[in-house]
Scaffold this active site. Sequence first.
Site, PDB file in Angstrom:
ATOM      1  N   HIS A  37      -1.543  -0.422  -9.692  1.00 55.85           N
ATOM      2  CA  HIS A  37      -2.207  -1.043  -9.174  1.00 55.85           C
ATOM      3  C   HIS A  37      -1.906  -2.611  -9.973  1.00 55.85           C
ATOM      4  O   HIS A  37      -3.164  -2.835  -9.242  1.00 55.85           O
ATOM      5  CB  HIS A  37      -2.744  -0.878  -7.917  1.00 55.85           C
ATOM      6  CG  HIS A  37      -3.096  -0.986  -7.018  1.00 55.85           C
ATOM      7  ND1 HIS A  37      -3.917  -0.643  -6.073  1.00 55.85           N
ATOM      8  CD2 HIS A  37      -3.773  -2.622  -6.737  1.00 55.85           C
ATOM      9  CE1 HIS A  37      -3.706  -1.566  -5.334  1.00 55.85           C
ATOM     10  NE2 HIS A  37      -3.928  -2.367  -5.442  1.00 55.85           N
ATOM     11  N   GLU A  65      -3.706   6.962  -4.818  1.00 52.99           N
ATOM     12  CA  GLU A  65      -4.522   7.188  -6.158  1.00 52.99           C
ATOM     13  C   GLU A  65      -5.977   6.292  -6.735  1.00 52.99           C
ATOM     14  O   GLU A  65      -6.165   6.613  -6.415  1.00 52.99           O
ATOM     15  CB  GLU A  65      -4.290   4.614  -6.369  1.00 52.99           C
ATOM     16  CG  GLU A  65      -2.873   4.158  -5.745  1.00 52.99           C
ATOM     17  CD  GLU A  65      -3.148   3.176  -5.320  1.00 52.99           C
ATOM     18  OE1 GLU A  65      -3.864   2.392  -5.939  1.00 52.99           O
ATOM     19  OE2 GLU A  65      -1.666   2.988  -5.004  1.00 52.99           O
ATOM     20  N   ARG A  93       0.551  -1.121  -0.146  1.00 50.84           N
ATOM     21  CA  ARG A  93       0.148  -0.040   0.129  1.00 50.84           C
ATOM     22  C   ARG A  93       1.099   1.432   0.130  1.00 50.84           C
ATOM     23  O   ARG A  93       2.115   1.377   0.973  1.00 50.84           O
ATOM     24  CB  ARG A  93      -1.114   0.315   0.873  1.00 50.84           C
ATOM     25  CG  ARG A  93      -2.019  -0.844   1.437  1.00 50.84           C
ATOM     26  CD  ARG A  93      -2.784  -0.088   0.167  1.00 50.84           C
ATOM     27  NE  ARG A  93      -4.664  -1.267  -0.065  1.00 50.84           N
ATOM     28  CZ  ARG A  93      -4.559  -2.384  -0.288  1.00 50.84           C
ATOM     29  NH1 ARG A  93      -3.284  -2.838  -1.382  1.00 50.84           N
ATOM     30  NH2 ARG A  93      -5.647  -3.135  -0.614  1.00 50.84           N
TER      31      ARG A  93
END
Length: 334
Positions: free
Chosen positions: A296, A267, A238
């Site tokens: 991601h 993000e 993360r």
Amino acid sequence: MTTVLYPEALYSDDALERDVFGPGVRVLMRDVGVIAELNEADCAAAEGLMIMRQWVTAQDLARFPRLRAVVRMGVGYDRIDRAAAAARGILVCNVPDYGTAEVADHALALMLGLRRGLFLHHDAQRAASPASWKVIETPLVRRIETLGLGIVGLGRIGTAVALRARAFGFRVTFYDPYRPDGTERALGIARARTLEELLPGADVLSLHAPLTPETRGMLGLDELRLLPEGAVVINTARGPLMDLAALEVLLREGRIAGAGLDVLPEEPPGDPLPDLLRAYRAREAWLAGRLVVTPHSAFHSPEAWEDIRRKSAETMAAALLTDQPRNVIPPESW
Ligand code: NAI
């Protein structure tokens, strides 16, 4: 009739969901940007809520009088207000096993790509005026067998990374205060009792801890400075675990040789763009081949995507339709 609500337009049909849930469940597929945009009738009916990318706040939960379970269609559950859910007895479940191998492979791909100088040479060979056909000297490239790999968080993915990395010859050490003694012996790797103990030996540092109040910002300037000269940092966990500005400082100093980031503090990266990402996008020479960013996507494969869809529906079915719910996140854990 039990109602399960999918607020994000994820699939073009609901055949698989109907198959998993059976005839007693009504599946609602909606397409809203945020939970607050759902209409009252849908919120009033839903006993199950499926979450992929959206956030679920306490205010959101208050609109669901019948809600019994939230399934996060992925591993991390930091986007759900779990304290608010627990206060109402709403189960929060995740899908822990859809992309374990993919994320581990991705982390290895990033560390090997950086440590073999792939991105540096690749970019140089296809530059407007291509580099000459020879090796570029760089602190990135080292014999893998001489390198220590430090893993933060030895859960499913961290363990899969450890096993893969051992085969490449890395000296693997992990830091995870929640793993019982003996884990290191079972895997044949070393253990650090503190982050400060782990970092000086981590020529490659790979993050695999969840985002919690404890891990948020756990790698700031002071911690990253403890890494050995020329370290490489990989984050597929993360973004908020690591301070991006601190990473930039140490990349600029040359103290950190390279970084592979599949996750970012925000993000998608917002406006204004963090300086490091601006330099990356502008292909500034000082960063050539030293920073790799993927969106991601570490979890992704068609097989993992299929697993998410089926396993998340199965998890919701277990939570709503049986007395044996699976993958429940204990309310007290972060
Ligand atoms: P896991 O729950 O199996 O492992 C997490 C490990 O971190 C546990 O062993 C836990 O004890 C440890 N941990 C917790 N707090 C810690 C701390 N303060 N310091 C060190 N270790 C700590 O989870 P899994 O499946 O291995 O996933 C790890 C993380 O990877 C997820 O939480 C998620 O954020 C991220 N992820 C990223 C994906 C991507 O596409 N980039 C996809 C899937 C997961």
